[in-house]
Design an enzyme around this catalytic site. Structure first.
Site, PDB file in Angstrom:
ATOM      1  N   GLU A  44       0.876  -1.179   0.000  1.00  0.00           N
ATOM      2  CA  GLU A  44       0.000   0.000   0.000  1.00  0.00           C
ATOM      3  C   GLU A  44       0.908   1.222   0.000  1.00  0.00           C
ATOM      4  OE1 GLU A  44      -2.403   0.868   3.464  1.00  0.00           O
ATOM      5  OE2 GLU A  44      -3.619   2.303   2.362  1.00  0.00           O
ATOM      6  N   ASP A 118      -3.062  11.896  -2.336  1.00  0.00           N
ATOM      7  CA  ASP A 118      -3.180  13.362  -2.374  1.00  0.00           C
ATOM      8  C   ASP A 118      -3.587  13.793  -3.785  1.00  0.00           C
ATOM      9  OD1 ASP A 118      -2.328  13.653   0.314  1.00  0.00           O
ATOM     10  OD2 ASP A 118      -0.247  13.428  -0.318  1.00  0.00           O
ATOM     11  N   LYS A 122      -3.829  21.405  -8.640  1.00  0.00           N
ATOM     12  CA  LYS A 122      -3.308  22.346  -9.654  1.00  0.00           C
ATOM     13  C   LYS A 122      -2.630  21.575 -10.776  1.00  0.00           C
ATOM     14  CE  LYS A 122      -2.745  26.186  -6.544  1.00  0.00           C
ATOM     15  NZ  LYS A 122      -1.977  26.621  -5.396  1.00  0.00           N
ATOM     16  N   ASP A 154     -12.165   9.745  -2.849  1.00  0.00           N
ATOM     17  CA  ASP A 154     -13.406  10.532  -2.872  1.00  0.00           C
ATOM     18  C   ASP A 154     -13.302  11.648  -3.914  1.00  0.00           C
ATOM     19  OD1 ASP A 154     -11.351  11.703  -1.121  1.00  0.00           O
ATOM     20  OD2 ASP A 154     -12.770  13.364  -1.010  1.00  0.00           O
ATOM     21  N   GLU A 195     -11.439   7.568   4.122  1.00  0.00           N
ATOM     22  CA  GLU A 195     -12.719   7.080   3.597  1.00  0.00           C
ATOM     23  C   GLU A 195     -13.820   7.249   4.644  1.00  0.00           C
ATOM     24  OE1 GLU A 195     -12.300   3.146   2.139  1.00  0.00           O
ATOM     25  OE2 GLU A 195     -14.392   2.970   1.535  1.00  0.00           O
TER      26      GLU A 195
HETATM   27  C1  SAM Z   1      -4.534  11.821   1.876  1.00  0.00           C
HETATM   28  S1  SAM Z   1      -3.513  10.745   2.778  1.00  0.00           S
HETATM   29  C2  SAM Z   1      -4.445   9.211   2.778  1.00  0.00           C
HETATM   30  C3  SAM Z   1      -3.999   8.268   3.857  1.00  0.00           C
HETATM   31  C4  SAM Z   1      -4.695   6.886   3.848  1.00  0.00           C
HETATM   32  N1  SAM Z   1      -4.336   6.134   2.656  1.00  0.00           N
HETATM   33  C5  SAM Z   1      -6.183   6.998   3.962  1.00  0.00           C
HETATM   34  O1  SAM Z   1      -6.877   6.702   2.986  1.00  0.00           O
HETATM   35  O2  SAM Z   1      -6.674   7.356   5.043  1.00  0.00           O
HETATM   36  C6  SAM Z   1      -2.218  10.393   1.603  1.00  0.00           C
HETATM   37  C7  SAM Z   1      -0.992   9.767   2.241  1.00  0.00           C
HETATM   38  O3  SAM Z   1      -0.078   9.414   1.209  1.00  0.00           O
HETATM   39  C8  SAM Z   1       1.239   9.759   1.619  1.00  0.00           C
HETATM   40  N2  SAM Z   1       2.033   9.986   0.377  1.00  0.00           N
HETATM   41  C9  SAM Z   1       1.823  10.958  -0.519  1.00  0.00           C
HETATM   42  N3  SAM Z   1       2.719  10.874  -1.525  1.00  0.00           N
HETATM   43  C10 SAM Z   1       3.511   9.809  -1.241  1.00  0.00           C
HETATM   44  C11 SAM Z   1       4.617   9.216  -1.900  1.00  0.00           C
HETATM   45  N4  SAM Z   1       5.103   9.745  -3.045  1.00  0.00           N
HETATM   46  N5  SAM Z   1       5.190   8.108  -1.363  1.00  0.00           N
HETATM   47  C12 SAM Z   1       4.708   7.608  -0.190  1.00  0.00           C
HETATM   48  N6  SAM Z   1       3.666   8.138   0.483  1.00  0.00           N
HETATM   49  C13 SAM Z   1       3.058   9.223  -0.030  1.00  0.00           C
HETATM   50  C14 SAM Z   1       1.054  11.020   2.439  1.00  0.00           C
HETATM   51  O4  SAM Z   1       2.121  11.264   3.300  1.00  0.00           O
HETATM   52  C15 SAM Z   1      -0.249  10.703   3.172  1.00  0.00           C
HETATM   53  O5  SAM Z   1      -0.026  10.068   4.418  1.00  0.00           O
END
Ligand code: SAM
Length: 214
Positions: A44, A118, A122, A154, A195
């Protein structure tokens, strides 16, 4: 995800012991070396606080899981949750998705989960989206020939962008829904932190499975 600097983050991570892979390169790039059996390995990317990986690993004791997260202070929370669960088929590693081809052998991973990545709304930031074609090429390299990405979000803008990227890069789409929680695919769903939060606010959840192109 904004996270307050955790006190004693390094000590807390160290206390999670052998579920933490501190240097993936030491594992000789074969993820099977991380686990004491030959079961398939799924990762994951961006595991957040770990609800999904714990729930999914509990449901699939014959599969090995590696939770990847680039923010150390977030991964600490996932690591502590995994440790408390007593699961032996999950490990964690603090690293960035862009490093994956340096960390894993080609064709060594069975499945990749991307949950609520994320959105980077933009357009000048679109290369940072974890479903951008540059990332899809990385995933294609490390996935086995029958490997898959399971993606949910979402964010409709990110989802539409991702569907286009998958199609442009010849990934085959399956089990597509724009409303996971009112679909036939809900039965096996494991909720993530995001979620739970966004569906609670009334957002519908998009989900798709993408099969690696030949
Ligand atoms: C919006 S959060 C969602 C967290 C979780 N998957 C959830 O659904 O509750 C996105 C997560 O992805 C991690 N993340 C973003 N870009 C990443 C990357 N290039 N490599 C590893 N982790 C990353 C961020 O640090 C963050 O914890």
């Amino acid at each position: 995800m904004r996270v307050k600097k955790k006190k004693h983050g390094a000590e807390r991570m160290a206390a999670c012991g052998d579920i933490v892979i501190s240097d993936l390169k030491i594992a000789e790039k074969n993820p099977k070396n991380l686990f004491p059996n030959d079961n398939e390995v799924r990762i994951e990317i961006g595991c957040g606080k770990g609800d999904f990986i714990v729930g999914t690993a509990e449901k699939n004791p014959d599969v090995n899981f590696l939770a990847i997260e680039r923010v150390h202070d977030v991964l600490v929370m996932a690591a502590e949750k995994i440790k408390a669960s007593g699961l032996t088929n999950v490990k964690v590693c603090c690293c960035d998705a862009k490093e994956l081809t340096e960390l894993f052998d080609a064709k060594s991973i069975d499945r990749i989960y991307l949950n609520f990545s994320d959105p980077w709304p933009k357009s000048r930031h679109e290369k940072r989206r974890l479903t951008h074609r540059n990332f899809l090429e990385i995933y294609k390299t490390i996935l086995k020939d029958d490997g898959e990405i399971h993606f949910k979000t979402d964010n409709r803008g990110l989802f539409d962008f991702s569907l286009e990227e998958f199609k442009e890069m010849n990934w085959m789409l399956d089990k597509l829904t724009f409303d996971l929680h009112n679909s036939e695919y809900m039965e096996n769903n494991v909720m993530t932190e995001y979620e739970r939060r966004f569906s609670g606010l009334g957002f519908s959840i998009n989900r798709v499975e993408a099969k690696k192109p030949l």
